[in-house]
Design an enzyme around this catalytic site. Sequence first.
Site, PDB file in Angstrom:
ATOM      1  N   ASP A  23      18.153  20.013 -21.641  1.00  0.00           N
ATOM      2  CA  ASP A  23      19.647  18.911 -20.781  1.00  0.00           C
ATOM      3  C   ASP A  23      19.123  17.988 -20.887  1.00  0.00           C
ATOM      4  O   ASP A  23      17.734  17.359 -20.319  1.00  0.00           O
ATOM      5  CB  ASP A  23      19.913  19.728 -19.366  1.00  0.00           C
ATOM      6  CG  ASP A  23      20.467  18.979 -18.283  1.00  0.00           C
ATOM      7  OD1 ASP A  23      21.108  17.397 -19.435  1.00  0.00           O
ATOM      8  OD2 ASP A  23      20.523  18.988 -17.037  1.00  0.00           O
ATOM      9  N   ILE A  24      19.515  16.434 -21.767  1.00  0.00           N
ATOM     10  CA  ILE A  24      19.091  15.449 -21.640  1.00  0.00           C
ATOM     11  C   ILE A  24      19.121  14.489 -20.842  1.00  0.00           C
ATOM     12  O   ILE A  24      17.987  13.835 -20.315  1.00  0.00           O
ATOM     13  CB  ILE A  24      20.058  14.374 -22.525  1.00  0.00           C
ATOM     14  CG1 ILE A  24      21.823  14.039 -22.216  1.00  0.00           C
ATOM     15  CG2 ILE A  24      19.873  15.244 -24.258  1.00  0.00           C
ATOM     16  CD1 ILE A  24      21.925  13.237 -22.959  1.00  0.00           C
ATOM     17  N   ASP A  84      21.358  20.858 -26.772  1.00  0.00           N
ATOM     18  CA  ASP A  84      21.907  20.986 -26.195  1.00  0.00           C
ATOM     19  C   ASP A  84      21.892  22.200 -25.455  1.00  0.00           C
ATOM     20  O   ASP A  84      21.545  22.611 -25.357  1.00  0.00           O
ATOM     21  CB  ASP A  84      23.809  21.820 -26.807  1.00  0.00           C
ATOM     22  CG  ASP A  84      24.666  21.523 -26.357  1.00  0.00           C
ATOM     23  OD1 ASP A  84      25.538  21.846 -24.830  1.00  0.00           O
ATOM     24  OD2 ASP A  84      25.701  20.996 -27.476  1.00  0.00           O
ATOM     25  N   LYS A 123      29.247   3.348 -20.706  1.00  0.00           N
ATOM     26  CA  LYS A 123      29.464   3.327 -22.126  1.00  0.00           C
ATOM     27  C   LYS A 123      28.935   1.754 -22.940  1.00  0.00           C
ATOM     28  O   LYS A 123      28.226   1.509 -23.743  1.00  0.00           O
ATOM     29  CB  LYS A 123      30.833   3.500 -22.872  1.00  0.00           C
ATOM     30  CG  LYS A 123      30.865   5.460 -22.388  1.00  0.00           C
ATOM     31  CD  LYS A 123      29.839   6.326 -23.432  1.00  0.00           C
ATOM     32  CE  LYS A 123      30.531   7.554 -24.188  1.00  0.00           C
ATOM     33  NZ  LYS A 123      28.781   8.321 -24.760  1.00  0.00           N
ATOM     34  N   ASN A 179      24.875  11.874 -29.131  1.00  0.00           N
ATOM     35  CA  ASN A 179      25.507  12.450 -28.987  1.00  0.00           C
ATOM     36  C   ASN A 179      26.286  12.865 -27.457  1.00  0.00           C
ATOM     37  O   ASN A 179      27.570  12.816 -27.188  1.00  0.00           O
ATOM     38  CB  ASN A 179      26.361  13.141 -30.103  1.00  0.00           C
ATOM     39  CG  ASN A 179      27.425  13.420 -29.579  1.00  0.00           C
ATOM     40  OD1 ASN A 179      28.910  13.429 -29.645  1.00  0.00           O
ATOM     41  ND2 ASN A 179      27.083  15.041 -29.497  1.00  0.00           N
ATOM     42  N   SER A 220      29.076  21.378 -30.320  1.00  0.00           N
ATOM     43  CA  SER A 220      30.379  21.548 -29.787  1.00  0.00           C
ATOM     44  C   SER A 220      30.536  20.141 -30.109  1.00  0.00           C
ATOM     45  O   SER A 220      30.434  19.286 -30.372  1.00  0.00           O
ATOM     46  CB  SER A 220      30.815  21.794 -27.937  1.00  0.00           C
ATOM     47  OG  SER A 220      29.792  22.348 -27.284  1.00  0.00           O
ATOM     48  N   TYR A 274      31.690   5.805 -16.030  1.00  0.00           N
ATOM     49  CA  TYR A 274      32.061   6.259 -18.141  1.00  0.00           C
ATOM     50  C   TYR A 274      32.154   4.969 -18.983  1.00  0.00           C
ATOM     51  O   TYR A 274      31.312   5.284 -19.354  1.00  0.00           O
ATOM     52  CB  TYR A 274      32.921   7.327 -18.672  1.00  0.00           C
ATOM     53  CG  TYR A 274      33.406   8.046 -19.620  1.00  0.00           C
ATOM     54  CD1 TYR A 274      31.906   9.571 -20.556  1.00  0.00           C
ATOM     55  CD2 TYR A 274      33.413   7.281 -20.650  1.00  0.00           C
ATOM     56  CE1 TYR A 274      32.400   8.870 -21.278  1.00  0.00           C
ATOM     57  CE2 TYR A 274      34.408   7.929 -22.067  1.00  0.00           C
ATOM     58  CZ  TYR A 274      33.369   9.330 -21.988  1.00  0.00           C
ATOM     59  OH  TYR A 274      33.555   9.571 -23.488  1.00  0.00           O
TER      60      TYR A 274
END
Length: 257
Positions: A72-73, A36, A167, A99, A15, A163
């Site tokens: 699933d990372i 993914d 990041k 990503n 996606s 988040y």
Amino acid sequence: MQLKNRISIITGASSGIGRGIALEFAQEGAKIVIADRQEKPLKGKYHEKDVTTTTIQEIQNLGAEAIYIQTDISNESDVKNLMNKTVQHFGGIDILVNNAGIHIPGESQDISIQEWDKVVGVNLRGVFMTTKLAIPHIVNSEHGRIIQIASVHAFGGGAGPAYASAKAAVVNMTKDTALEVGKHGVTVNAICPGYIETAIQDYLSPEDIQSSLEKTPMGRLGIPKDIGRAAVFLASDDSEWITGTSLLVDGGACAKT
Ligand SMILES: NC(=O)c1ccc[n+]([C@@H]2O[C@H](COP(=O)([O-])OP(=O)(O)OC[C@H]3O[C@@H](n4cnc5c(N)ncnc54)[C@H](O)[C@@H]3O)[C@@H](O)[C@H]2O)c1
């Protein structure tokens, strides 16, 4: 074709931005692994409402080669399986694009500690695991590249504590990993997107989206292809002396102090 036959793992490529990167890599002749947790693309409330085809179908329409490996990372055995299956199928790894990411809205008093763990588990720990387990293969490549999809929120607040922290950490991990693998000719860089029209934005109100648009000097919000083209550059030979850096791709949104 700038990426002819380069074996590229792209996480979260079913996606949104990952899919956009996969399609640009396919146009440049790369061989793609879509990693993914689900093959079906996400449908957004505001954006990507009409996406029905899988990324593999779109890549095949472009005449390029791709496989899907359910991953699933945040799960170590899934990430090991991803690397093993990629090497078995394609014979090596040239490029890793980290990503896949998630966002859980809320300030410190809204999100639970379990939600913190979930966001950091995917957006930071997951990026570490894929990077750690891909490096033994990427160092054997003549064109090794690691590209992290971080965020403008690496440099400022407003997206919640987990988040923003994850990041920012990815941006610094980019520098640390660049130091580690430079001797093998592998570059490691981050792209920091601004607002990109994907399903991750479903938590916003129409007023929030309008406000993001007004803060963007280029007069439109971003689309996955904008990040895809930047990723092609960082994956290509043109960027072979660029490493350990972060590229803002935000339509100018962060230009104002
Ligand atoms: N859209 C934006 O405005 C924006 C801005 C800055 C950064 N980003 C970052 O870009 C990346 C992609 O975001 P997007 O907007 O395309 O989101 P999205 O929600 O549209 O797509 C994310 C994809 O990642 C997959 N995914 C989620 N968790 C996963 C996991 N644990 N393992 C494997 N796959 C997983 C999902 O299934 C989905 O296919 C994320 O890291 C996000 O933080 C997005």
